[in-house]
Design a protein around this motif. Structure first.
Motif, PDB file in Angstrom:
ATOM      1  N   LEU A 185      19.219  41.086  58.528  1.00 26.98           N
ATOM      2  CA  LEU A 185      18.958  40.371  57.277  1.00 26.98           C
ATOM      3  C   LEU A 185      18.263  39.041  57.552  1.00 26.98           C
ATOM      4  O   LEU A 185      17.359  38.627  56.829  1.00 26.98           O
TER       5      LEU A 185
ATOM      6  N   PHE B 257      14.610  39.545  58.162  1.00 24.78           N
ATOM      7  CA  PHE B 257      13.857  39.767  56.922  1.00 24.78           C
ATOM      8  C   PHE B 257      13.682  38.461  56.154  1.00 24.78           C
ATOM      9  O   PHE B 257      12.628  38.221  55.576  1.00 24.78           O
TER      10      PHE B 257
ATOM     11  N   PHE C  70       9.870  38.156  56.168  1.00 21.98           N
ATOM     12  CA  PHE C  70       9.382  38.990  55.077  1.00 21.98           C
ATOM     13  C   PHE C  70       9.613  38.369  53.709  1.00 21.98           C
ATOM     14  O   PHE C  70       9.306  38.979  52.700  1.00 21.98           O
ATOM     15  N   GLY C  71      10.214  37.194  53.678  1.00 23.05           N
ATOM     16  CA  GLY C  71      10.338  36.492  52.416  1.00 23.05           C
ATOM     17  C   GLY C  71      11.496  36.914  51.544  1.00 23.05           C
ATOM     18  O   GLY C  71      11.567  36.550  50.378  1.00 23.05           O
ATOM     19  N   THR C  72      12.444  37.695  52.056  1.00 28.02           N
ATOM     20  CA  THR C  72      13.616  38.036  51.248  1.00 28.02           C
ATOM     21  C   THR C  72      14.537  36.820  51.147  1.00 28.02           C
ATOM     22  O   THR C  72      14.323  35.805  51.812  1.00 28.02           O
ATOM     23  N   SER C  73      15.567  36.934  50.314  1.00 28.62           N
ATOM     24  CA  SER C  73      16.450  35.789  50.083  1.00 28.62           C
ATOM     25  C   SER C  73      17.918  36.158  50.259  1.00 28.62           C
ATOM     26  O   SER C  73      18.732  35.878  49.402  1.00 28.62           O
ATOM     27  N   PHE C  74      18.242  36.784  51.373  1.00 25.74           N
ATOM     28  CA  PHE C  74      19.657  37.101  51.576  1.00 25.74           C
ATOM     29  C   PHE C  74      20.477  35.830  51.778  1.00 25.74           C
ATOM     30  O   PHE C  74      21.581  35.703  51.284  1.00 25.74           O
TER      31      PHE C  74
ATOM     32  N   PRO D 167      10.067  29.390  47.537  1.00 32.22           N
ATOM     33  CA  PRO D 167      10.267  30.445  46.533  1.00 32.22           C
ATOM     34  C   PRO D 167      11.603  31.166  46.662  1.00 32.22           C
ATOM     35  O   PRO D 167      12.038  31.813  45.717  1.00 32.22           O
TER      36      PRO D 167
ATOM     37  N   GLN E  76      15.162  32.337  46.359  1.00 30.97           N
ATOM     38  CA  GLN E  76      16.220  32.015  45.410  1.00 30.97           C
ATOM     39  C   GLN E  76      17.357  33.001  45.519  1.00 30.97           C
ATOM     40  O   GLN E  76      17.160  34.147  45.908  1.00 30.97           O
ATOM     41  N   GLY E  77      18.531  32.550  45.150  1.00 31.13           N
ATOM     42  CA  GLY E  77      19.646  33.474  44.938  1.00 31.13           C
ATOM     43  C   GLY E  77      20.412  33.894  46.171  1.00 31.13           C
ATOM     44  O   GLY E  77      21.367  34.639  46.075  1.00 31.13           O
ATOM     45  N   GLY E  78      20.009  33.437  47.368  1.00 31.62           N
ATOM     46  CA  GLY E  78      20.706  33.867  48.577  1.00 31.62           C
ATOM     47  C   GLY E  78      21.973  33.071  48.829  1.00 31.62           C
ATOM     48  O   GLY E  78      22.251  32.091  48.144  1.00 31.62           O
ATOM     49  N   SER E  79      22.736  33.510  49.808  1.00 27.02           N
ATOM     50  CA  SER E  79      23.991  32.839  50.102  1.00 27.02           C
ATOM     51  C   SER E  79      24.126  32.603  51.605  1.00 27.02           C
ATOM     52  O   SER E  79      24.316  33.550  52.371  1.00 27.02           O
TER      53      SER E  79
ATOM     54  N   LEU F 133      27.113  34.085  53.439  1.00 29.05           N
ATOM     55  CA  LEU F 133      27.100  35.489  53.856  1.00 29.05           C
ATOM     56  C   LEU F 133      26.862  35.596  55.361  1.00 29.05           C
ATOM     57  O   LEU F 133      27.512  36.364  56.059  1.00 29.05           O
TER      58      LEU F 133
ATOM     59  N   VAL G  19      30.242  41.027  49.507  1.00 30.64           N
ATOM     60  CA  VAL G  19      30.447  39.575  49.526  1.00 30.64           C
ATOM     61  C   VAL G  19      29.339  38.890  48.740  1.00 30.64           C
ATOM     62  O   VAL G  19      29.579  37.994  47.931  1.00 30.64           O
ATOM     63  N   TYR G  20      28.115  39.344  48.957  1.00 31.30           N
ATOM     64  CA  TYR G  20      26.984  38.720  48.288  1.00 31.30           C
ATOM     65  C   TYR G  20      27.064  38.936  46.780  1.00 31.30           C
ATOM     66  O   TYR G  20      26.942  37.995  45.991  1.00 31.30           O
TER      67      TYR G  20
ATOM     68  N   ARG H  27      23.923  38.508  40.283  1.00 27.28           N
ATOM     69  CA  ARG H  27      23.612  39.465  41.347  1.00 27.28           C
ATOM     70  C   ARG H  27      24.129  40.841  40.970  1.00 27.28           C
ATOM     71  O   ARG H  27      24.866  41.011  40.009  1.00 27.28           O
TER      72      ARG H  27
ATOM     73  N   PHE I 214      11.526  44.495  47.300  1.00 29.40           N
ATOM     74  CA  PHE I 214      12.296  44.093  48.483  1.00 29.40           C
ATOM     75  C   PHE I 214      12.449  42.576  48.490  1.00 29.40           C
ATOM     76  O   PHE I 214      13.539  42.048  48.710  1.00 29.40           O
ATOM     77  N   VAL I 215      11.341  41.879  48.245  1.00 28.56           N
ATOM     78  CA  VAL I 215      11.409  40.420  48.164  1.00 28.56           C
ATOM     79  C   VAL I 215      11.846  40.070  46.756  1.00 28.56           C
ATOM     80  O   VAL I 215      11.101  40.236  45.803  1.00 28.56           O
ATOM     81  N   ASN I 216      13.078  39.620  46.635  1.00 31.96           N
ATOM     82  CA  ASN I 216      13.737  39.627  45.343  1.00 31.96           C
ATOM     83  C   ASN I 216      14.715  38.461  45.279  1.00 31.96           C
ATOM     84  O   ASN I 216      15.389  38.156  46.253  1.00 31.96           O
ATOM     85  N   TYR I 217      14.788  37.796  44.113  1.00 38.26           N
ATOM     86  CA  TYR I 217      15.774  36.715  43.985  1.00 38.26           C
ATOM     87  C   TYR I 217      17.183  37.268  43.899  1.00 38.26           C
ATOM     88  O   TYR I 217      18.151  36.556  44.100  1.00 38.26           O
TER      89      TYR I 217
ATOM     90  N   ALA J  46      19.226  39.502  45.816  1.00 39.00           N
ATOM     91  CA  ALA J  46      19.187  40.213  47.094  1.00 39.00           C
ATOM     92  C   ALA J  46      19.994  41.489  47.075  1.00 39.00           C
ATOM     93  O   ALA J  46      19.853  42.324  47.958  1.00 39.00           O
TER      94      ALA J  46
END
Lengths: 629, 192
Positions: free
Chosen positions: A249, A252, A256-260, A273, A275-278, A281, B40-41, B48, B119-122, B124
């Motif tokens: 994760l 990525f 790759f720009g994901t937001s885990f 950009p 958003q929304g990740g933690s 985690l 957890v997320y 989410r 895949f690239v998503n606010y 996750a």
């Protein structure tokens, strides 16, 4: 079944020994022999340890003399030490790589890799690992991981700098700090290779222990070393994949720009950009590995120590079953305590309480082990070989470092002590120093088995005392710094009024660290010199019971020239009353030791008990006269 | 040492088969880690979560992989009964079904993109969809290589002990992939 199959191979083996042709490459480099792989792991581990120790001396210089210039540093480090002072970015890289190398490369691969490989087949009576090929791959993955990690020192922006726990966002944003760039990428690649390596090793260790024990070697006759390596491997198999999940994760997020893990981040006035990740985690996934990892580090050391203390006290280990059950207890508990690394993440206080209780329960099996070591030593016929001294050193560190674990396991205390030098002191004693001492203890003890020669004892004593005192002088004062609130990983303490008074202590610690580091020269000289010029070893130099000492001094592939010996008794028959010598190897059948057999030796076999009773009756007169004498 | 490996193989087959079980455990832990990460997320905030219904295609791919498990077992049984032609047939069938599964899974990615689940998503939780299916596809890929390896062994006429060993190890792994997918699918269904 297993034993029958094994004996068959003995025959097969002898036949094709005639046309074995070993080239230099198959013998020393791409070797599939577990003994050679063990040596490869050990020497690579030692080199990594020396490098990681050198890194620590570098950052200790910075901590002790933050305003002083050392022109020689610039000569060697160039722009990372402009004007002879280590730069803040490089300081962070130093602590990160020091931690990573020590925890993973030295104390996981160097320790488990060396001694599991050397001792599992030798002590359970197997000719090699379940899959020698995968075993070889395991070493070469490890070697590549080391090279990549070292390679990050030669990049423009330097190695990873987010600490060995690589918390996002520092690790997830390539632009965050210089070390978050290519250095972090290399760190992640290196760790994936390393995880693959330790998984391949661990799978082999478990399968070998479960499937390839020699005749008579049931699980309860295994030396405690094997139990420790076995349970360590189980820990590895269950926890390392979870780190992989976290790392995937993270990759990525980075590339790759994901937001885990990322949310609400602003760099240099620019909103990112993601958003929304933690980021929490990551901490969950990391510490689910990270906490078992510290037991992966310490348990092999505990196993080695059990064996060395019993052998050199000339006494059976105290509470063999309790030792095994406490290892199992540690293994199970280690999976449900990871939250104690996260007390200050805003965790629900109830959850914090649960993690606190599970954490404190680990003190129970740990204390069982400690008391059993002390009880084994108690009134033993102690032989202070260098290995024995290091084993006792481990017990000392395990106690003094373990006690502070009880403080840190308390959520209420940890909120104050978190990320201070108190934590640094705690884990360097209980995990760092203790495990290093276990490893050194193993090296001194099994050196004759590995290289067929003895190490010099006097240098060993010098090495022990300087390291032992040095380690305490380095880490003990850190407790007080931590209690005063001095945070770890800070570049210089000159900026804060309340920390200034600790500067003199830092100078003291640095001198102690330099002396302890220099003491390792005694070890390195002793180690490499003795490989070639040490005194020739006898087959069983420590008068030990375990199977590895029944093999010839000169290594052969397959370990035993003929059949694999059968095992009749547990490995701790030292100083058994009634026996002429103070040790009885595991391969000695009870029929040869009639004068020392005890009723419980026969595990309820009525026929054997009857024979023994008859023997005692017929020898009663002799026994009485002996007693009178 | 390399030279004796053939002999060593013969004795170590049991221990080496066990390696596969252990690998499955570690692989399971990887997915346990990922799915726990998802929980957890997702639990962290109401914004989410998957927030979509899973595509129909997952039903088809599930059916395909279950059938492939059956053909795998048939291949194993025929190998055991020395019916090598049947073994070859069923192995080939399994490989084809595996490839079909692979294609269907990839087509669901296209479906996701068409429905705005990137895949690239606010959120996750939706990125996790790609992680789960992707990591599983990597396992399927490894399984396909093992199947091909088992088929090649048959071509080269290797000893029956080795042939059966390859078959057993491959079928253990293939059934694991099957069960793993069902686990992931049910997990996602419960969370949609």
């Amino acid at each position: 079944m297993a034993s029958i199959a094994l004996h068959d191979t003995a025959v097969l083996h002898d036949q094709d020994h005639g046309h074995h042709k070993e080239t230099f490459i198959t013998k020393y480099i791409f070797s599939q022999d577990h003994k050679m792989i063990a040596k490869q792991f050990l020497i690579t581990g030692i080199i990594m340890a020396v490098i990681a120790m050198f890194l620590s001396v570098l950052f200790r210089l910075q901590l002790a003399w933050p305003d002083k210039s050392f022109p020689i540093l610039e000569t060697f480090l160039g722009k990372w030490a402009e004007g002879g002072r280590i730069r803040p970015e490089f300081y962070l890289a130093l602590v990160t790589i020091h931690g990573t190398m020590m925890v993973f490369f030295v104390l996981t691969a160097g320790l488990s890799g060396t001694f599991s490989n050397l001792l599992i087949p030798l002590q359970i009576g197997a000719r090699d690992m379940a899959s020698p090929f995968i075993n070889m791959l395991s070493y070469w993955f490890f070697f590549t991981a080391c090279m990549i990690m070292m390679g990050s020192f030669f990049t423009q922006t330097g190695p990873a700098s987010a600490g060995w726990t690589v918390y996002p966002p520092l690790s997830a944003l390539p632009k965050a700090i210089p070390g978050s760039g290519i250095g972090m990428t290399l760190w992640l690649i290196s760790m994936i290779l390393f995880v693959a390596s330790s998984l391949m090793g661990a799978l082999n260790y478990i399968s070998t222990v479960l499937n390839m024990r020699t005749k008579g070697m049931d699980m309860w006759k295994m030396p405690l070393t094997i139990w420790a390596f076995f349970l360590t491997a189980i820990l590895g198999v269950l926890s390392f994949p979870v780190l992989v999940a976290g790392v995937v994760l993270l990759i990525f997020d980075r590339s790759f720009g994901t937001s885990f893990y990322l949310s609400d981040i602003v760099i240099a006035g620019q909103v990112l950009p993601n958003q929304g990740g933690s980021p929490i985690l990551w901490q969950h996934l990391f510490w689910f590995l990270g906490h078992p990892e510290v037991y992966i580090v310490i348990m092999p050391a505990l196993g080695i120590t059990s064996e060395v203390i019993a052998t050199n006290s000339r006494k059976p280990i105290f509470g063999y079953h309790a030792m095994v059950y406490s290892l199992i207890g540690i293994t199970v508990l280690s999976f449900i305590v990871w939250g104690h690394h996260m007390f200050i993440t805003g965790m629900n206080p109830f959850l914090g309480g649960v993690f606190m209780i599970t954490t404190l329960i680990i003190a129970v099996p740990s204390a069982v082990k400690t008391f059993n070591y002390l009880a084994t030593l108690w009134r033993g016929n102690l032989r202070f070989t260098p290995a024995m001294l290091f084993a006792i050193g481990l017990v000392s560190f395990f106690i003094s470092g373990g006690l502070t674990g009880i403080f840190l396991g308390n959520a209420a205390l940890d909120i104050n002590l978190h990320d201070t030098y108190f934590v640094v002191a705690h884990f360097h004693l209980v995990m760092g120093s203790a495990a290093i001492f276990g490893m050194l203890c193993g090296v001194y003890h099994w050196f004759p088995k590995m290289f067929g020669r003895m190490m010099d004892e006097k240098l060993g004593y010098l090495h022990f005392w300087l390291t032992f005192i040095g380690a305490y002088l380095v880490f003990f004062p850190m407790h007080f710094m931590g209690l005063d609130g001095v945070p770890r990983r800070y570049y210089a303490f000159t900026e804060f009024e309340f920390m200034k008074e600790w500067l003199t202590v830092n100078v003291f610690i640095t001198w102690a660290a330099i002396i302890a580091a220099l003491a390792q020269v005694a070890f390195l000289w002793n180690f490499f010199y003795s490989i070639f010029y040490g005194k020739k070893a006898t087959q069983n130099p420590w008068h030990s019971n375990t199977l590895e000492w029944t093999t010839a001094v000169k290594h052969i592939h397959g370990n035993w020239p003929g059949d694999i010996p059968t095992v009749y008794r547990w490995p701790y028959d030292y100083s058994k009353p009634g026996h002429a010598e103070d040790f009885i190897p595991q391969t000695t059948p009870f029929s040869e030791t009639m004068s020392s057999n005890l009723p419980h030796d026969f595990e309820g076999n009525p026929e054997a008990e009857y024979i023994q009773e008859e023997w005692i009756k017929s020898h009663a007169s002799e026994l009485q006269t002996e007693e009178k004498v | 040492m390399v030279q004796t490996s053939a002999d060593q193989d013969r004795i170590n087959l049991r221990a080496r088969k066990f390696l596969m079980w252990l690998f499955i455990i570690s692989s399971f832990m990887l997915f346990a880690g990922l799915t726990s990460g998802f929980i957890v997320y997702t639990a962290g905030s109401v914004e989410r979560g998957l927030k979509i219904l899973l595509p129909q295609a997952f039903m088809y791919s599930t059916a395909v992989i279950i059938i492939s498990s059956v053909t795998m077992h048939l291949a194993y049984l025929s190998g055991k009964r020395l019916q090598f032609n049947k073994q070859k047939l069923y192995l080939t069938l399994t490989i084809l079904l595996g490839i079909l599964f692979f294609i269907i899974q990839l087509s669901t990615w296209r479906w996701f993109i068409a429905h705005g689940v990137y895949f690239v998503n606010y959120n996750a939780s939706q990125s996790f969809l790609y992680i789960f299916t992707g990591a599983h596809l990597l396992h399927v890929f490894a399984g396909l290589i093992m199947l091909i390896y088992a088929l090649l062994g048959l071509r080269k006429n290797i000893p029956q002990v080795r042939n059966l060993f390859r078959l057993e190890v491959t079928s253990i792994f293939w059934h694991f992939i099957d069960i793993l997918w069902i686990y992931l699918y049910v997990f996602l269904l419960l969370n949609q």
